[in-house]
Design a protein around this motif. Structure first.
Motif, PDB file in Angstrom:
ATOM      1  N   ALA A  94      84.383 -34.822  32.931  1.00  0.00           N
ATOM      2  CA  ALA A  94      82.985 -35.189  32.672  1.00  0.00           C
ATOM      3  C   ALA A  94      82.759 -36.688  32.894  1.00  0.00           C
ATOM      4  CB  ALA A  94      82.608 -34.798  31.238  1.00  0.00           C
ATOM      5  N   VAL A  95      83.704 -37.497  32.423  1.00  0.00           N
ATOM      6  CA  VAL A  95      83.536 -38.951  32.570  1.00  0.00           C
ATOM      7  C   VAL A  95      83.664 -39.351  34.040  1.00  0.00           C
ATOM      8  CG1 VAL A  95      84.564 -41.191  31.980  1.00  0.00           C
ATOM      9  CG2 VAL A  95      84.250 -39.457  30.213  1.00  0.00           C
TER      10      VAL A  95
ATOM     11  N   VAL B 163      78.756 -39.019  27.154  1.00  0.00           N
ATOM     12  CA  VAL B 163      79.259 -37.932  28.008  1.00  0.00           C
ATOM     13  C   VAL B 163      80.618 -37.462  27.483  1.00  0.00           C
ATOM     14  CG1 VAL B 163      80.190 -37.479  30.316  1.00  0.00           C
ATOM     15  CG2 VAL B 163      77.981 -38.636  30.064  1.00  0.00           C
TER      16      VAL B 163
ATOM     17  N   GLY C  50      73.507 -36.058  27.477  1.00  0.00           N
ATOM     18  CA  GLY C  50      74.647 -35.154  27.642  1.00  0.00           C
ATOM     19  C   GLY C  50      74.769 -34.215  26.462  1.00  0.00           C
TER      20      GLY C  50
ATOM     21  N   ALA D 122      81.610 -33.744  25.890  1.00  0.00           N
ATOM     22  CA  ALA D 122      82.698 -32.922  26.454  1.00  0.00           C
ATOM     23  C   ALA D 122      83.766 -32.655  25.393  1.00  0.00           C
ATOM     24  CB  ALA D 122      83.303 -33.620  27.668  1.00  0.00           C
TER      25      ALA D 122
ATOM     26  N   GLY E  20      76.587 -44.794  27.762  1.00  0.00           N
ATOM     27  CA  GLY E  20      76.331 -43.503  28.409  1.00  0.00           C
ATOM     28  C   GLY E  20      77.622 -42.722  28.607  1.00  0.00           C
ATOM     29  N   LEU E  21      78.659 -43.399  29.068  1.00  0.00           N
ATOM     30  CA  LEU E  21      79.925 -42.685  29.292  1.00  0.00           C
ATOM     31  C   LEU E  21      80.519 -42.211  27.969  1.00  0.00           C
ATOM     32  CD1 LEU E  21      81.723 -44.673  32.163  1.00  0.00           C
ATOM     33  CD2 LEU E  21      80.356 -42.581  32.310  1.00  0.00           C
TER      34      LEU E  21
ATOM     35  N   ALA F 274      80.481 -38.384  35.800  1.00  0.00           N
ATOM     36  CA  ALA F 274      79.356 -39.268  35.452  1.00  0.00           C
ATOM     37  C   ALA F 274      79.514 -40.625  36.130  1.00  0.00           C
ATOM     38  CB  ALA F 274      79.259 -39.421  33.940  1.00  0.00           C
TER      39      ALA F 274
END
Ligand SMILES: Cc1ncc(COP(=O)(O)O)c(C=O)c1O
Length: 377
Positions: free
Chosen positions: A44-45, A268, A65, A272, A264-265, A48
């Motif tokens: 996911a990371v 995310v 997310g 996940a 943001g990461l 992104a």
């Protein structure tokens, strides 16, 4: 499914934990694991980042997310706890969140901090301009429990906040429902606030059951994050969870300038972790369950006079090594190629203890304990 990092991989992946350790020394101090990340989180990371998602997160406490949604699902599946929608406010990390909660939600007065504690608890109390009121755990107590009579005495003297760590680092304890209910009742008697750091909740090991504090006390405040259980502390997105609308409003009214550390990461990664990584987490807990048994065997062989209460949660073992007559066993360990955390950092003035991070390979753990045995011989 849990992949051990080689030394070279660990040095690249965990620059704080491994970077501080001199060449040839095995780091077993800060709470990071020598394992590759959960595949769903990496995927996911990476995706992104590949999309260029490197900008500012929006200001208005968005759940990019689906972080909150994912956490609600996790809490329901793992703890049977229905977290109301809209109760999460984002913050950078748990320690920032705890400090903001102290500053903005907790009544004036000293803050009760049970010792030993995760050392930043003491720092944030000072940063928030509060006085700390300590409750000391008797190192000879069979079971590490909160001394409620001592907490009461502090409340009677004017304290109005209790910092709870549940599950507890470094006690390794999972507080039970009756213990949490007793805390709730005592706090209610004095109109005090309980702030629970539940960052280690997913790391409750077989044999123990985690009880979310807010499922016992809707007036409590919880701060948590994916970062400890999923080994993602560089990806900032912690959650302050409040059930009282006045709390939620107050915490969301903090100016952006004071609460801007989430990324943001991180969101995310958190989504996940909470939504897509159950199997990885299960496998992790199985691995840690084996390692805690290995630790008991290794202590019996190399440090037979060590004392340790059962490790019910976390991968952080609290070792009482006073029988060896060495005031600072962590310093002695460092001289023999092991970097553990000094007990007196967790409980000022307490000698002869150290906190050992066992989340590494079985081989490294064996070598760590062997070296500590030599260091204290
Ligand atoms: C009990 C506890 N709370 C908080 C943290 C740190 O969390 P964060 O990096 O989100 O501030 C740790 C890290 O080891 C911890 O053990």
């Amino acid at each position: 499914m849990i992949r051990d990092l080689t030394d070279a991989e660990a040095r690249a992946a965990l620059p704080l934990k491994w970077g501080r350790a001199p060449e040839g020394t095995i780091p077993a101090w800060v709470a990071e694991m020598d394992y590759a990340p959960a595949p769903a989180i990496s995927a996911a990371v990476n995706a992104a980042a590949g999309r260029g998602m490197l900008g500012y997160p929006p200001f208005d406490h968005p759940m990019v997310g689906g972080l909150e949604e994912a956490f609600r699902g996790f809490a329901e599946r793992h703890w049977g706890w229905e977290v109301p929608a809209g109760s999460t406010t984002l913050t950078g990390d748990v320690i920032t969140g705890m400090r903001l909660v102290l500053e903005h939600l907790c009544p004036p007065g000293p803050v009760v901090v049970p010792l030993p504690c995760y050392p930043p608890f003491r720092t944030i109390v000072a940063l928030a301009g509060r006085e700390a009121a300590y409750v000391e755990l008797d190192p000879d107590a069979q079971t590490a429990t909160l001394d409620l009579a001592a907490v009461r005495a502090h409340f009677e003297a004017g304290a109005r906040t209790l910092l709870l760590c549940s599950p507890h680092n470094p006690w390794g304890r999972v507080l039970t429902r009756p213990e949490l209910e007793a805390v709730r009742d005592l706090a209610a008697e004095f109109g005090a606030r309980v702030v629970a750091d539940e960052i280690h909740a997913p790391l409750v090991l077989p044999g123990s059951t985690f009880v979310p504090y807010l499922s016992v006390d809707p007036d409590g405040i919880v701060v948590t994050s994916h970062t400890k259980s999923f080994n993602t502390p560089g990806l900032k997105a912690a959650q302050i969870i409040t059930l009282r609308p006045d709390d939620t409003e107050a915490i969301r009214s903090i100016p952006f300038e004071a609460n801007h550390g989430y990324t943001g990461l991180g969101m995310v990664a958190g989504a996940a972790a909470w939504r897509d990584s159950d199997l990885w987490l299960l496998t992790l807990r199985q691995r840690l369950d084996v390692l805690r048994e290995d630790l008991a065997d290794l202590l019996a062989t190399h440090l037979p006079q060590a004392r340790m209460r059962p490790l019910e949660a976390t991968y952080l073992a609290w070792l009482d090594l006073r029988a060896y007559g060495v005031a600072d066993p962590a310093a002695a360990g460092l001289d023999h190629g092991v970097m553990a955390a000094a007990g007196h950092d967790y409980h000022p003035g307490l000698e002869g203890h150290l906190r050992l991070n066992i989340a590494t390979s079985a081989d490294r753990l064996a070598e760590i304990v062997r070296r500590l045995g030599v260091a204290l011989a």
